[in-house]
Motif scaffolding. Structure first.
Motif, PDB file in Angstrom:
ATOM      1  N   ALA A 191       7.223   0.628   5.231  1.00 36.53           N
ATOM      2  CA  ALA A 191       7.111   0.631   3.770  1.00 36.53           C
ATOM      3  C   ALA A 191       7.659   1.910   3.183  1.00 36.53           C
ATOM      4  O   ALA A 191       8.254   1.923   2.107  1.00 36.53           O
ATOM      5  CB  ALA A 191       5.647   0.450   3.357  1.00 36.53           C
ATOM      6  N   GLY A 192       7.496   3.010   3.894  1.00 40.19           N
ATOM      7  CA  GLY A 192       7.992   4.286   3.414  1.00 40.19           C
ATOM      8  C   GLY A 192       9.499   4.342   3.362  1.00 40.19           C
ATOM      9  O   GLY A 192      10.076   5.139   2.623  1.00 40.19           O
ATOM     10  N   CYS A 193      10.162   3.501   4.156  1.00 42.01           N
ATOM     11  CA  CYS A 193      11.624   3.489   4.182  1.00 42.01           C
ATOM     12  C   CYS A 193      12.214   2.610   3.086  1.00 42.01           C
ATOM     13  O   CYS A 193      13.412   2.641   2.845  1.00 42.01           O
ATOM     14  CB  CYS A 193      12.113   2.989   5.543  1.00 42.01           C
TER      15      CYS A 193
ATOM     16  N   ALA B  85      -7.076  -0.842  -0.404  1.00 41.67           N
ATOM     17  CA  ALA B  85      -7.271   0.589  -0.602  1.00 41.67           C
ATOM     18  C   ALA B  85      -5.997   1.400  -0.398  1.00 41.67           C
ATOM     19  O   ALA B  85      -5.917   2.553  -0.799  1.00 41.67           O
ATOM     20  CB  ALA B  85      -8.345   1.095   0.365  1.00 41.67           C
ATOM     21  N   ALA B  86      -4.979   0.796   0.216  1.00 40.69           N
ATOM     22  CA  ALA B  86      -3.740   1.527   0.505  1.00 40.69           C
ATOM     23  C   ALA B  86      -2.950   1.776  -0.779  1.00 40.69           C
ATOM     24  O   ALA B  86      -2.814   0.891  -1.626  1.00 40.69           O
ATOM     25  CB  ALA B  86      -2.891   0.746   1.500  1.00 40.69           C
ATOM     26  N   ALA B  87      -2.420   2.977  -0.912  1.00 31.56           N
ATOM     27  CA  ALA B  87      -1.661   3.337  -2.117  1.00 31.56           C
ATOM     28  C   ALA B  87      -0.198   2.986  -1.935  1.00 31.56           C
ATOM     29  O   ALA B  87       0.677   3.836  -1.879  1.00 31.56           O
ATOM     30  CB  ALA B  87      -1.824   4.826  -2.401  1.00 31.56           C
ATOM     31  N   LEU B  88       0.096   1.690  -1.823  1.00 28.42           N
ATOM     32  CA  LEU B  88       1.473   1.241  -1.688  1.00 28.42           C
ATOM     33  C   LEU B  88       1.562  -0.215  -2.112  1.00 28.42           C
ATOM     34  O   LEU B  88       0.562  -0.840  -2.457  1.00 28.42           O
ATOM     35  CB  LEU B  88       1.964   1.430  -0.247  1.00 28.42           C
ATOM     36  N   ASP B  89       2.752  -0.757  -2.093  1.00 28.05           N
ATOM     37  CA  ASP B  89       2.984  -2.150  -2.468  1.00 28.05           C
ATOM     38  C   ASP B  89       2.483  -3.050  -1.343  1.00 28.05           C
ATOM     39  O   ASP B  89       3.102  -3.148  -0.290  1.00 28.05           O
ATOM     40  CB  ASP B  89       4.484  -2.346  -2.703  1.00 28.05           C
ATOM     41  N   SER B  90       1.364  -3.730  -1.565  1.00 30.29           N
ATOM     42  CA  SER B  90       0.765  -4.553  -0.508  1.00 30.29           C
ATOM     43  C   SER B  90       1.671  -5.714  -0.110  1.00 30.29           C
ATOM     44  O   SER B  90       1.645  -6.160   1.039  1.00 30.29           O
ATOM     45  CB  SER B  90      -0.601  -5.079  -0.958  1.00 30.29           C
ATOM     46  N   TYR B  91       2.487  -6.199  -1.056  1.00 29.38           N
ATOM     47  CA  TYR B  91       3.412  -7.283  -0.723  1.00 29.38           C
ATOM     48  C   TYR B  91       4.411  -6.836   0.340  1.00 29.38           C
ATOM     49  O   TYR B  91       4.593  -7.493   1.367  1.00 29.38           O
ATOM     50  CB  TYR B  91       4.153  -7.765  -1.969  1.00 29.38           C
ATOM     51  N   SER B  92       5.089  -5.705   0.104  1.00 26.08           N
ATOM     52  CA  SER B  92       6.049  -5.186   1.074  1.00 26.08           C
ATOM     53  C   SER B  92       5.369  -4.821   2.386  1.00 26.08           C
ATOM     54  O   SER B  92       5.920  -5.034   3.468  1.00 26.08           O
ATOM     55  CB  SER B  92       6.761  -3.953   0.506  1.00 26.08           C
ATOM     56  N   PHE B  93       4.188  -4.268   2.272  1.00 29.43           N
ATOM     57  CA  PHE B  93       3.396  -3.903   3.448  1.00 29.43           C
ATOM     58  C   PHE B  93       3.197  -5.117   4.354  1.00 29.43           C
ATOM     59  O   PHE B  93       3.499  -5.093   5.553  1.00 29.43           O
ATOM     60  CB  PHE B  93       2.052  -3.364   2.941  1.00 29.43           C
ATOM     61  N   THR B  94       2.685  -6.207   3.778  1.00 28.29           N
ATOM     62  CA  THR B  94       2.407  -7.418   4.546  1.00 28.29           C
ATOM     63  C   THR B  94       3.692  -8.032   5.084  1.00 28.29           C
ATOM     64  O   THR B  94       3.765  -8.455   6.243  1.00 28.29           O
ATOM     65  CB  THR B  94       1.670  -8.437   3.662  1.00 28.29           C
ATOM     66  N   ARG B  95       4.712  -8.088   4.261  1.00 25.45           N
ATOM     67  CA  ARG B  95       6.001  -8.670   4.670  1.00 25.45           C
ATOM     68  C   ARG B  95       6.575  -7.936   5.882  1.00 25.45           C
ATOM     69  O   ARG B  95       7.009  -8.568   6.859  1.00 25.45           O
ATOM     70  CB  ARG B  95       6.992  -8.606   3.510  1.00 25.45           C
TER      71      ARG B  95
END
Length: 244
Positions: free
Chosen positions: A23-25, A207-217
C-alpha cells in the motif's frame, strides 16, 4: 488448538505487514494495473461494507458473544473438515501428491475420530492443512488470475476465481444435505461463523490509517497470484490467512 490459533495470527500479521508495504508503494487510484475495474470495485466494496455494518457484523458479534468458544471452535473445525475433502480433490487435479495425501488423511481422521470433524485431531497430530480450491487448480495449470473483482457479499475475487466459483459451489458437500431447510441453516451458520472469525481482522483494517480498499486488494492479489508457492508451514498455499 492454542498452537493453531497462534500460527494463524502469525500468518495474519505477516500478510498485513506485506500489505502495508504494498500500500505504501501505491501512488494513486490507477497505480495497480491489475485493477482496471476499480470504480465498480470500489462501489461494490462500499455496498458490501454497508450491508456488513447494518446486518452481518452485528449478527456475527452477537454470535461470538453468545456462543461459547469451544462451540465456535467445533463449528469452525466441522466446516474446515468439509473443506479438506474439496482440497483433496483439487490437490489431485494439481498432481500434488503429498498435499492430497495430507488432506485425505485429515478428512478421514477428523471424520472418524473427531466426531464428524468437530474435533481437529489431525492438526493435533501435526498433519498440515493445504487449502485448495478450483481457482488455484486453474492457476496451477497456467490460467492467470485476471483483473481484481469484488463480488456482492462475497467480497474480493479475481476474474479467474469468479469463473471457478460455480465449480466450488457445486462441489460443496452441504449441497447434498436434505431437507433444504437444514441445508440453508448450515449455510447460514457457516457464513455467520466465518464472519465472526474475521471480526479481529476487520478491526485491524478499520484502525489502519490507509485506504482499506487498496489494502485488501493488494493482500488478495499477492496471495492468489502464485499458487505454486507454499507458505513456510505448508498450510495455506495461495490462500488468505484464516483470520483475514
Amino acid at each position: 488448538m492454542k498452537k493453531n490459533t497462534t500460527t494463524t495470527h502469525g500468518r495474519l500479521a505477516a500478510a498485513l505487514g506485506a500489505a502495508l508495504l504494498l500500500a505504501g508503494c501505491a501512488s494513486g487510484p490507477q497505480a495497480n494495473p491489475a485493477d482496471p475495474f476499480e470504480p465498480y470495485n470500489r462501489g461494490m466494496t462500499t455496498f458490501n461494507e454497508n450491508v456488513d455494518k447494518a446486518v452481518l457484523k452485528p449478527v456475527a458479534t452477537a454470535y461470538r458473544d453468545i456462543t461459547p468458544q469451544p462451540v465456535r471452535t467445533g463449528v469452525s473445525n466441522f466446516f474446515g473438515n468439509l473443506g479438506d475433502a474439496w482440497s483433496f480433490v483439487n490437490s489431485v487435479l494439481q498432481l500434488r501428491g503429498r498435499e492430497a495425501f495430507d488432506s485425505l488423511v485429515r478428512f478421514g481422521t477428523n471424520t472418524v475420530l473427531g466426531l464428524g470433524g468437530v474435533l481437529d485431531i489431525a492438526s493435533e497430530a501435526g498433519i498440515a492443512r493445504h487449502k485448495q480450491d478450483f481457482g488455484l487448480t486453474l492457476g496451477r495449470w497456467g490460467v492467470p488470475t485476471g483483473p481484481y473483482l469484488v463480488l456482492p457479499l462475497l467480497g474480493p475475487s479475481t476474474v479467474r476465481d469468479t469463473a471457478a466459483l460455480p465449480v466450488d459451489l457445486y462441489a460443496d458437500p452441504l449441497l447434498a444435505v436434505d431437507p433444504v431447510s437444514a441445508r440453508n441453516s448450515l449455510y447460514a451458520l457457516r457464513f455467520v461463523n466465518r464472519r465472526a472469525e474475521l471480526l479481529r481482522a476487520t478491526s485491524v483494517l478499520d484502525a489502519a490509517a490507509l485506504d482499506s480498499y487498496s489494502f485488501t486488494r493488494d493482500v488478495y492479489l499477492r496471495l492468489r497470484a502464485a499458487p505454486g508457492q507454499t507458505a513456510d508451514d505448508g498450510d495455506d498455499d495461495g490462500r488468505l490467512p484464516e483470520d483475514y
